[in-house]
Design a protein around this motif. Structure first.
Motif, PDB file in Angstrom:
ATOM      1  N   UNK A 192       0.871  -1.181   0.000  1.00 24.28           N
ATOM      2  CA  UNK A 192       0.000   0.000   0.000  1.00 24.28           C
ATOM      3  C   UNK A 192       0.904   1.225   0.000  1.00 24.28           C
ATOM      4  N   UNK A 193       0.904   1.934  -1.128  1.00 29.93           N
ATOM      5  CA  UNK A 193       1.820   3.075  -1.272  1.00 29.93           C
ATOM      6  C   UNK A 193       1.227   4.337  -0.667  1.00 29.93           C
ATOM      7  N   UNK A 194      -0.063   4.558  -0.897  1.00 24.55           N
ATOM      8  CA  UNK A 194      -0.712   5.779  -0.402  1.00 24.55           C
ATOM      9  C   UNK A 194      -2.176   5.467  -0.149  1.00 24.55           C
ATOM     10  N   UNK A 195      -2.740   6.071   0.892  1.00 24.50           N
ATOM     11  CA  UNK A 195      -4.158   5.857   1.199  1.00 24.50           C
ATOM     12  C   UNK A 195      -4.795   7.173   1.601  1.00 24.50           C
ATOM     13  N   UNK A 202       1.748   0.223 -10.948  1.00 26.88           N
ATOM     14  CA  UNK A 202       0.951   0.845  -9.877  1.00 26.88           C
ATOM     15  C   UNK A 202      -0.525   0.698 -10.226  1.00 26.88           C
ATOM     16  N   UNK A 203      -1.333   0.587  -9.175  1.00 26.14           N
ATOM     17  CA  UNK A 203      -2.786   0.512  -9.333  1.00 26.14           C
ATOM     18  C   UNK A 203      -3.397   1.531  -8.395  1.00 26.14           C
ATOM     19  N   UNK A 204      -4.456   2.162  -8.851  1.00 27.53           N
ATOM     20  CA  UNK A 204      -5.157   3.053  -7.939  1.00 27.53           C
ATOM     21  C   UNK A 204      -6.627   2.651  -7.905  1.00 27.53           C
ATOM     22  N   UNK A 205      -7.167   2.767  -6.716  1.00 26.78           N
ATOM     23  CA  UNK A 205      -8.566   2.383  -6.472  1.00 26.78           C
ATOM     24  C   UNK A 205      -9.324   3.650  -6.124  1.00 26.78           C
ATOM     25  N   UNK A 238       1.203  -0.656  -5.105  1.00 25.11           N
ATOM     26  CA  UNK A 238       2.328  -0.877  -6.023  1.00 25.11           C
ATOM     27  C   UNK A 238       2.675  -2.363  -6.066  1.00 25.11           C
ATOM     28  N   UNK A 239       2.869  -2.844  -7.307  1.00 30.31           N
ATOM     29  CA  UNK A 239       3.353  -4.219  -7.520  1.00 30.31           C
ATOM     30  C   UNK A 239       4.847  -4.110  -7.778  1.00 30.31           C
ATOM     31  N   UNK A 259     -13.184   4.965  -5.461  1.00 35.85           N
ATOM     32  CA  UNK A 259     -14.582   4.618  -5.178  1.00 35.85           C
ATOM     33  C   UNK A 259     -14.850   3.144  -5.451  1.00 35.85           C
ATOM     34  N   UNK A 260     -13.923   2.290  -5.082  1.00 35.69           N
ATOM     35  CA  UNK A 260     -14.120   0.851  -5.208  1.00 35.69           C
ATOM     36  C   UNK A 260     -13.796   0.278  -6.573  1.00 35.69           C
ATOM     37  N   UNK A 261     -13.329   1.084  -7.546  1.00 35.44           N
ATOM     38  CA  UNK A 261     -12.981   0.594  -8.881  1.00 35.44           C
ATOM     39  C   UNK A 261     -11.462   0.640  -9.020  1.00 35.44           C
ATOM     40  N   UNK A 262     -10.872  -0.476  -9.485  1.00 30.93           N
ATOM     41  CA  UNK A 262      -9.415  -0.578  -9.612  1.00 30.93           C
ATOM     42  C   UNK A 262      -8.998  -0.216 -11.039  1.00 30.93           C
ATOM     43  N   UNK A 263      -8.031   0.693 -11.169  1.00 30.02           N
ATOM     44  CA  UNK A 263      -7.469   1.110 -12.457  1.00 30.02           C
ATOM     45  C   UNK A 263      -5.968   0.889 -12.422  1.00 30.02           C
ATOM     46  N   UNK A 264      -5.402   0.465 -13.545  1.00 30.52           N
ATOM     47  CA  UNK A 264      -3.949   0.342 -13.617  1.00 30.52           C
ATOM     48  C   UNK A 264      -3.383   1.667 -14.125  1.00 30.52           C
TER      49      UNK A 264
END
Length: 198
Positions: free
Chosen positions: A22-25, A49-52, A34-35, A54-59
């Motif tokens: 978990x890089x940032x919250x 890196x992935x960002x979430x 981050x992978x 509102x509950x949706x995951x985007x690369x």
């Protein structure tokens, strides 16, 4: 393996392989994960890196793909502008190159034609034209004149001067003193003498 051996989470740094951190919250809507490839406790290679939101995951795209996408969109815009400009360009061997816009012709047709005000002539132009007209009238007098509008034109009688022969002209040149002065017209009265004002 950590759970099975009932070890603390600090032992994860000692392991080697692919891991997610978990890089940032920013609760409750934004999380960045981050992978990465861990090769040693101090050496890590980020993979993606992935960002979430509102509950949706985007690369998240990497920097190279972002720059490539921006450059591609800019080049596409420039290329389409050049293609459109080339469609308006015309060439003929005798005329050369010129621009031919269809929209411009349609706008000109759609616009109501407004009468252009004629610029008034200058005083010099009017005087010059009047002088030329008077000169032409003297050289070529009219054959008819119309006293009032709507009336029948009346022919003008042109008095022809008798042609003097070359001998008569030579005789006049020899005897200028013997020549009698031309009689004044009878309907003009002599000028009246006026008293001088001092």
């Amino acid at each position: 393996m950590v759970k099975m051996q009932r070890l603390s989470l600090d032992h994860l740094n000692q392991m080697v392989g692919v891991e997610y951190i978990l890089l940032h919250a920013q609760e409750p809507i934004l999380y960045i994960i981050r992978k990465q490839q861990r090769q040693s406790p101090t050496q890590v290679t980020p993979l993606s890196d992935y960002y979430i939101i509102a509950g949706v995951v985007y690369q998240a795209p990497d920097l190279g793909s972002v720059i490539g996408s921006r450059v591609l969109s800019a080049v596409h815009g420039i290329q389409s502008a050049f293609d459109e400009a080339m469609s308006y360009c015309r060439y003929h061997p005798s005329k050369g190159y010129w621009w031919h816009f269809k929209d411009q012709e349609e706008r000109e047709k759609a616009k109501p034609k407004s009468k252009k005000k004629e610029e008034p002539s200058s005083l010099f132009q009017r005087q010059r034209v009047d002088a030329l007209l008077v000169d032409l009238r003297q050289k070529f007098p009219p054959a008819f004149y119309q006293p009032k509008p709507g009336e029948k034109p009346i022919p003008v009688e042109v008095k022809k001067e008798p042609e003097t022969s070359t001998e008569a002209i030579r005789q006049e040149e020899r005897e200028p003193a013997a020549k009698t002065p031309a009689p004044t017209p009878p309907n003009k009265a002599p000028p009246e003498k006026r008293a001088r004002l001092q």
